[in-house]
Design a protein around this motif. Structure first.
Motif, PDB file in Angstrom:
ATOM      1  N   TRP A  81       1.008  -1.216  -0.147  1.00 13.48           N
ATOM      2  CA  TRP A  81       0.067  -0.129   0.155  1.00 13.48           C
ATOM      3  C   TRP A  81       0.884   1.225  -0.082  1.00 13.48           C
ATOM      4  O   TRP A  81       0.335   2.286  -0.277  1.00 13.48           O
ATOM      5  CB  TRP A  81      -0.854  -0.142   1.237  1.00 13.48           C
ATOM      6  CG  TRP A  81      -2.056  -0.871   1.135  1.00 13.48           C
ATOM      7  CD1 TRP A  81      -2.269  -2.313   1.435  1.00 13.48           C
ATOM      8  CD2 TRP A  81      -3.259  -0.582  -0.107  1.00 13.48           C
ATOM      9  NE1 TRP A  81      -3.374  -2.734   0.977  1.00 13.48           N
ATOM     10  CE2 TRP A  81      -4.143  -1.737   0.187  1.00 13.48           C
ATOM     11  CE3 TRP A  81      -3.585   0.241  -0.690  1.00 13.48           C
ATOM     12  CZ2 TRP A  81      -5.249  -1.889  -0.452  1.00 13.48           C
ATOM     13  CZ3 TRP A  81      -4.702   0.304  -1.183  1.00 13.48           C
ATOM     14  CH2 TRP A  81      -5.549  -0.821  -1.371  1.00 13.48           C
ATOM     15  N   THR A  82       2.033   1.107   0.425  1.00 16.71           N
ATOM     16  CA  THR A  82       3.000   2.405   0.396  1.00 16.71           C
ATOM     17  C   THR A  82       3.040   2.948  -1.258  1.00 16.71           C
ATOM     18  O   THR A  82       3.275   4.050  -1.524  1.00 16.71           O
ATOM     19  CB  THR A  82       4.220   1.904   0.935  1.00 16.71           C
ATOM     20  OG1 THR A  82       4.151   1.374   2.229  1.00 16.71           O
ATOM     21  CG2 THR A  82       5.294   3.079   0.917  1.00 16.71           C
ATOM     22  N   ALA A  92     -10.383   1.601   3.672  1.00 23.15           N
ATOM     23  CA  ALA A  92      -9.895   0.435   4.513  1.00 23.15           C
ATOM     24  C   ALA A  92      -9.395   1.114   5.714  1.00 23.15           C
ATOM     25  O   ALA A  92      -9.632   0.417   6.701  1.00 23.15           O
ATOM     26  CB  ALA A  92      -8.706  -0.258   3.925  1.00 23.15           C
ATOM     27  N   LEU A  93      -8.803   2.150   5.853  1.00 26.14           N
ATOM     28  CA  LEU A  93      -8.158   2.873   6.924  1.00 26.14           C
ATOM     29  C   LEU A  93      -9.430   3.237   8.012  1.00 26.14           C
ATOM     30  O   LEU A  93      -9.230   3.367   9.355  1.00 26.14           O
ATOM     31  CB  LEU A  93      -7.086   3.835   6.912  1.00 26.14           C
ATOM     32  CG  LEU A  93      -5.827   3.295   6.359  1.00 26.14           C
ATOM     33  CD1 LEU A  93      -4.972   4.412   6.030  1.00 26.14           C
ATOM     34  CD2 LEU A  93      -5.087   2.251   7.307  1.00 26.14           C
ATOM     35  N   LEU A 143       0.266   0.352  11.928  1.00 25.63           N
ATOM     36  CA  LEU A 143      -0.219   0.840  10.661  1.00 25.63           C
ATOM     37  C   LEU A 143       0.251   2.243  10.196  1.00 25.63           C
ATOM     38  O   LEU A 143      -0.392   2.745   9.139  1.00 25.63           O
ATOM     39  CB  LEU A 143      -1.614   0.553  10.387  1.00 25.63           C
ATOM     40  CG  LEU A 143      -2.193  -1.025  10.663  1.00 25.63           C
ATOM     41  CD1 LEU A 143      -3.635  -1.265  10.528  1.00 25.63           C
ATOM     42  CD2 LEU A 143      -1.565  -1.740   9.379  1.00 25.63           C
ATOM     43  N   HIS A 144       0.836   2.697  11.156  1.00 29.09           N
ATOM     44  CA  HIS A 144       1.391   4.165  11.041  1.00 29.09           C
ATOM     45  C   HIS A 144       1.749   4.597   9.582  1.00 29.09           C
ATOM     46  O   HIS A 144       1.299   5.478   9.035  1.00 29.09           O
ATOM     47  CB  HIS A 144       2.164   4.774  12.273  1.00 29.09           C
ATOM     48  CG  HIS A 144       2.837   6.141  11.923  1.00 29.09           C
ATOM     49  ND1 HIS A 144       3.769   6.655  11.298  1.00 29.09           N
ATOM     50  CD2 HIS A 144       2.058   7.382  12.412  1.00 29.09           C
ATOM     51  CE1 HIS A 144       3.830   7.964  11.412  1.00 29.09           C
ATOM     52  NE2 HIS A 144       2.812   8.313  11.967  1.00 29.09           N
ATOM     53  N   PRO A 145       2.573   3.823   8.950  1.00 30.55           N
ATOM     54  CA  PRO A 145       3.090   4.086   7.735  1.00 30.55           C
ATOM     55  C   PRO A 145       1.761   4.383   6.438  1.00 30.55           C
ATOM     56  O   PRO A 145       1.990   5.019   5.731  1.00 30.55           O
ATOM     57  CB  PRO A 145       4.038   2.962   7.169  1.00 30.55           C
ATOM     58  CG  PRO A 145       4.405   2.313   8.277  1.00 30.55           C
ATOM     59  CD  PRO A 145       3.330   2.611   9.315  1.00 30.55           C
ATOM     60  N   LEU A 146       0.951   3.447   6.855  1.00 32.74           N
ATOM     61  CA  LEU A 146      -0.383   3.635   5.897  1.00 32.74           C
ATOM     62  C   LEU A 146      -1.281   4.864   6.162  1.00 32.74           C
ATOM     63  O   LEU A 146      -1.597   5.700   5.236  1.00 32.74           O
ATOM     64  CB  LEU A 146      -1.233   2.539   6.059  1.00 32.74           C
ATOM     65  CG  LEU A 146      -0.659   0.943   5.335  1.00 32.74           C
ATOM     66  CD1 LEU A 146      -1.493  -0.008   5.546  1.00 32.74           C
ATOM     67  CD2 LEU A 146      -0.069   1.330   4.475  1.00 32.74           C
ATOM     68  N   PHE A 147      -1.380   5.078   7.641  1.00 33.85           N
ATOM     69  CA  PHE A 147      -1.814   6.366   8.073  1.00 33.85           C
ATOM     70  C   PHE A 147      -1.345   7.706   7.485  1.00 33.85           C
ATOM     71  O   PHE A 147      -1.997   8.839   6.960  1.00 33.85           O
ATOM     72  CB  PHE A 147      -2.190   6.349   9.535  1.00 33.85           C
ATOM     73  CG  PHE A 147      -3.504   5.587   9.927  1.00 33.85           C
ATOM     74  CD1 PHE A 147      -4.629   6.026  10.208  1.00 33.85           C
ATOM     75  CD2 PHE A 147      -3.249   4.307  10.506  1.00 33.85           C
ATOM     76  CE1 PHE A 147      -5.860   5.364  10.477  1.00 33.85           C
ATOM     77  CE2 PHE A 147      -4.291   3.326  11.080  1.00 33.85           C
ATOM     78  CZ  PHE A 147      -5.458   4.160  10.927  1.00 33.85           C
ATOM     79  N   VAL A 148       0.029   7.709   7.379  1.00 33.25           N
ATOM     80  CA  VAL A 148       0.664   8.817   6.725  1.00 33.25           C
ATOM     81  C   VAL A 148       0.191   9.118   5.346  1.00 33.25           C
ATOM     82  O   VAL A 148       0.147  10.076   4.933  1.00 33.25           O
ATOM     83  CB  VAL A 148       1.923   8.473   6.892  1.00 33.25           C
ATOM     84  CG1 VAL A 148       2.951   9.518   6.071  1.00 33.25           C
ATOM     85  CG2 VAL A 148       2.580   8.603   8.331  1.00 33.25           C
ATOM     86  N   LEU A 149      -0.269   7.875   4.649  1.00 30.86           N
ATOM     87  CA  LEU A 149      -0.605   8.193   3.366  1.00 30.86           C
ATOM     88  C   LEU A 149      -1.955   8.657   3.321  1.00 30.86           C
ATOM     89  O   LEU A 149      -2.367   8.826   1.850  1.00 30.86           O
ATOM     90  CB  LEU A 149      -0.366   6.809   2.394  1.00 30.86           C
ATOM     91  CG  LEU A 149       1.050   6.445   2.397  1.00 30.86           C
ATOM     92  CD1 LEU A 149       1.052   4.860   1.843  1.00 30.86           C
ATOM     93  CD2 LEU A 149       2.090   7.150   1.657  1.00 30.86           C
ATOM     94  N   SER A 150      -2.824   8.790   4.235  1.00 30.20           N
ATOM     95  CA  SER A 150      -4.218   8.890   4.093  1.00 30.20           C
ATOM     96  C   SER A 150      -4.490  10.235   5.167  1.00 30.20           C
ATOM     97  O   SER A 150      -4.831   9.856   6.043  1.00 30.20           O
ATOM     98  CB  SER A 150      -4.926   7.707   4.538  1.00 30.20           C
ATOM     99  OG  SER A 150      -6.534   7.978   4.473  1.00 30.20           O
ATOM    100  N   PRO A 151      -4.398  11.224   4.590  1.00 30.41           N
ATOM    101  CA  PRO A 151      -4.500  12.346   5.690  1.00 30.41           C
ATOM    102  C   PRO A 151      -6.309  12.395   6.087  1.00 30.41           C
ATOM    103  O   PRO A 151      -6.376  12.759   7.005  1.00 30.41           O
ATOM    104  CB  PRO A 151      -4.572  13.657   4.709  1.00 30.41           C
ATOM    105  CG  PRO A 151      -3.672  13.143   3.702  1.00 30.41           C
ATOM    106  CD  PRO A 151      -4.050  11.596   3.350  1.00 30.41           C
ATOM    107  N   ARG A 152      -7.183  11.810   5.140  1.00 34.95           N
ATOM    108  CA  ARG A 152      -8.511  11.849   5.801  1.00 34.95           C
ATOM    109  C   ARG A 152      -8.487  10.847   6.927  1.00 34.95           C
ATOM    110  O   ARG A 152      -9.158  11.318   7.998  1.00 34.95           O
ATOM    111  CB  ARG A 152      -9.444  11.557   4.719  1.00 34.95           C
ATOM    112  CG  ARG A 152      -9.762  12.411   3.639  1.00 34.95           C
ATOM    113  CD  ARG A 152     -10.651  12.380   2.703  1.00 34.95           C
ATOM    114  NE  ARG A 152     -10.814  13.298   1.840  1.00 34.95           N
ATOM    115  CZ  ARG A 152     -10.845  13.070   0.269  1.00 34.95           C
ATOM    116  NH1 ARG A 152     -10.569  11.718  -0.049  1.00 34.95           N
ATOM    117  NH2 ARG A 152     -10.983  13.943  -0.428  1.00 34.95           N
ATOM    118  N   ALA A 153      -7.944   9.614   6.901  1.00 34.85           N
ATOM    119  CA  ALA A 153      -8.074   8.878   8.117  1.00 34.85           C
ATOM    120  C   ALA A 153      -7.544   9.311   9.200  1.00 34.85           C
ATOM    121  O   ALA A 153      -8.036   9.372  10.153  1.00 34.85           O
ATOM    122  CB  ALA A 153      -7.413   7.488   7.523  1.00 34.85           C
TER     123      ALA A 153
END
Length: 185
Positions: A81-82, A92-93, A143-153
């Motif tokens: 997902w990165t 998903a997030l 899951l922080h690396p994914l949350f960084v990619l999703s500002p809305r989440a």
């Protein structure tokens, strides 16, 4: 405690789900341990139902992450997902945030935790300090690396946490029961 250890040590979504579910079931049993007391029974049912409602989208979010990545390895999911951020990741997030909010007693799922203090004191301490409430926070950290990619989440999570902090602090001031005061803390 073993369920929390499983959540912390697993690098697999399926094992994480097993630990996550075991925590939910064990909390239900521990809160309702003194089943002859109506308040304890009610509190255990409430905790079970509220966390189950929050877990439904949580499972959906993990299924989306794992099915698109074609692996159940958390490391593999993060690597996949990165390179593919987008609306599916945000969806998903947001689903995962819902499950985290349920386990961590964030608004709108906050009401189960003070009622859970009707259980025996050792069970209350375990639920509040060591397992249920901390599990959601730990999963967000993983899951922080994914949350960084999703500002809305990230924004939804921050708003829920902020509202919960203010709301719980105000309610903590109004408590006379020490266990409920600790729950709102």
């Amino acid at each position: 405690s073993a369920a929390m250890v499983l959540v912390v040590l697993s690098d697999d979504v399926l094992l994480t789900l097993v630990g996550w579910e075991l925590m939910g079931w064990c909390s239900y049993v521990l809160i309702g341990h003194e089943s002859e007391r109506a308040k304890a029974r009610r509190a255990s049912y409430k905790a079970f139902i509220v966390t189950r409602l929050a877990d439904a989208p949580f499972y959906l979010g993990l299924v989306v992450l794992a099915s698109w990545a074609k692996t159940t390895s958390i490391t593999g999911i993060i690597q996949f997902w990165t390179g593919v951020p987008g609306h599916a990741l945000t969806f998903a997030l947001l689903c995962i945030v819902c499950g985290v909010a349920g386990k961590s007693a964030l608004v709108p799922f906050q009401d189960w935790l003070p009622d859970a203090m009707e259980g025996p004191t050792p069970a209350s301490a375990l639920i509040h300090a060591a397992t249920m409430v901390a599990a959601g926070t730990y999963l967000v950290t993983v899951l922080h690396p994914l949350f960084v990619l999703s500002p809305r989440a990230c924004l939804v999570l921050a708003v829920l946490a902020g509202i919960t902090t203010v709301f719980a602090a105000l309610l903590a001031f109004a408590q006379h029961d020490l266990k409920k005061l600790l729950a709102w803390s």
